[in-house]
Design an enzyme around this catalytic site. Structure first.
Site, PDB file in Angstrom:
ATOM      1  N   HIS A 135      12.856  12.178  29.861  1.00 18.03           N
ATOM      2  CA  HIS A 135      11.223  10.910  29.961  1.00 18.03           C
ATOM      3  C   HIS A 135      11.568   9.816  29.051  1.00 18.03           C
ATOM      4  O   HIS A 135      10.627   9.414  29.525  1.00 18.03           O
ATOM      5  CB  HIS A 135      10.252  12.369  29.076  1.00 18.03           C
TER       6      HIS A 135
ATOM      7  N   SER B 153      10.078  12.004  19.930  1.00 21.60           N
ATOM      8  CA  SER B 153      10.376  13.286  19.963  1.00 21.60           C
ATOM      9  C   SER B 153      11.880  12.111  20.541  1.00 21.60           C
ATOM     10  O   SER B 153      12.889  11.945  19.829  1.00 21.60           O
ATOM     11  CB  SER B 153      10.414  13.973  21.363  1.00 21.60           C
ATOM     12  N   GLU B 154      11.445  10.767  21.097  1.00 22.05           N
ATOM     13  CA  GLU B 154      12.675   9.867  21.066  1.00 22.05           C
ATOM     14  C   GLU B 154      12.055   8.666  21.876  1.00 22.05           C
ATOM     15  O   GLU B 154      11.055   8.097  22.396  1.00 22.05           O
ATOM     16  CB  GLU B 154      13.685  10.582  22.199  1.00 22.05           C
ATOM     17  N   THR B 155      12.679   7.809  20.962  1.00 15.14           N
ATOM     18  CA  THR B 155      12.929   6.438  21.637  1.00 15.14           C
ATOM     19  C   THR B 155      14.200   5.876  22.115  1.00 15.14           C
ATOM     20  O   THR B 155      14.874   5.666  21.892  1.00 15.14           O
ATOM     21  CB  THR B 155      12.549   5.344  20.329  1.00 15.14           C
TER      22      THR B 155
END
Length: 300
Positions: free
Chosen positions: A78, A46-48
């Site tokens: 997160h 979902s995110e990096t």
């Protein structure tokens, strides 16, 4: 060509393959926006998070930027937990406070070393709460989520809360109903552009665990996230929302709770939220979480 060092970290859990996975690029110096977007799309979390070395500013330890598979976002709870956890592992950090520069400002992150592991506490951005939506927009949001007005928790207005990356807060009565949700993702995407917010956090107080105040689910199809497992930028603002709407009791200008998320997609995790209150309004929001490393690799 330098080696690009990548970690995969599961945040808000101590169990591998649970919680919320994030990619972390530890040495992002020299990467272009196109490079970072391509890496984030390849890792498909979902995110990096991309960590850049400190600048000449003595008030900053690192700069972090965040990319979903499709766009850059200003902040991510997160992925911040994951980034600092990976950095602590890689550099064998002792307990300390780091100051990270993000698109929403310079934020302190506390690293607590315990028994050869780490707990990470992130101070989020300034809390804001938009006016409650009128009945027409509220009905459209509820309809897209598969909910009715009768499902709403009493005294919980449907409104946008933010600590840097906004979410619509939707409080409902039933955990069973929460677990049965199958949102209309196309409708949510259309609504996102209309209301200026791309995340929808549905939560409930329907808990059978005295250590968990809320259970939640978060949907953000407009930025390529059908359902996010465990969302720091939803649970954190939720704390401010609960305080400002006088939905919870607290003492000594301090409110703390645990929010659980991710059960329906078999990625359960828990966020500890701490809210400092000033004259009845949220002044500062912090989120705390565990994490676990899944792999470490280098980009060829």
């Amino acid at each position: 060509m330098k080696k690009i060092l990548i970690y995969q970290i599961d945040s808000f859990t101590t169990e591998k393959f649970k919680g919320n996975p994030a990619g972390v690029v530890l040495n992002a110096d020299g990467l272009s926006d196109e490079n970072m977007q391509a890496i984030a799309k390849e890792l498909n979390n979902s995110e990096t998070a991309f960590i850049f070395s400190s600048t000449n500013n003595p008030d900053i330890d690192y700069t972090i930027r965040y990319f979903t598979p499709s766009i850059e976002v200003p902040s991510c709870g997160h992925a911040t937990i994951a980034a600092i956890y990976a950095k602590a592992l890689e550099d064998n950090l002792n307990s300390c406070i780091l100051r990270i520069s993000t698109k929403i400002g310079i934020l302190p992150v506390e690293v607590e070393k315990t028994d050869h592991d780490y707990h990470i506490t992130m101070t989020q951005g300034v809390f804001t709460l938009s006016p409650a939506f009128g009945d027409m927009i509220t009905e459209q949001i509820l309809s897209a989520l598969g909910l009715n007005f009768s499902d709403l928790e009493e005294n919980c207005p449907v409104q946008i809360a933010s600590t840097g990356h906004s979410k619509v807060m939707i409080g409902i009565k039933s955990r069973k109903k929460l677990n049965q949700l199958h949102p209309d993702m196309i409708s949510l995407m259309k609504l996102s552009s209309e209301i200026g917010c791309n995340g929808y956090f549905v939560f409930t107080f329907d808990s059978d665990d005295e250590n968990i105040l809320t259970y939640g689910r978060m949907f953000a199809p407009a930025i390529g996230i059908a359902e996010d497992p465990v969302t720091g930028n939803a649970n954190g603002p939720l704390g401010g929302y609960l305080v400002q709407n006088k939905l919870v009791n607290y003492e000594n200008d301090y409110f703390e709770f645990n929010g659980r998320q991710g059960e329906q997609i078999n990625r359960p995790g828990m966020v500890n939220v701490k809210v400092t209150v000033n004259n009845g309004l949220p002044e500062q929001v912090k989120i705390k979480g565990n994490a676990v490393a899944i792999f470490k690799t280098t980009l060829l």
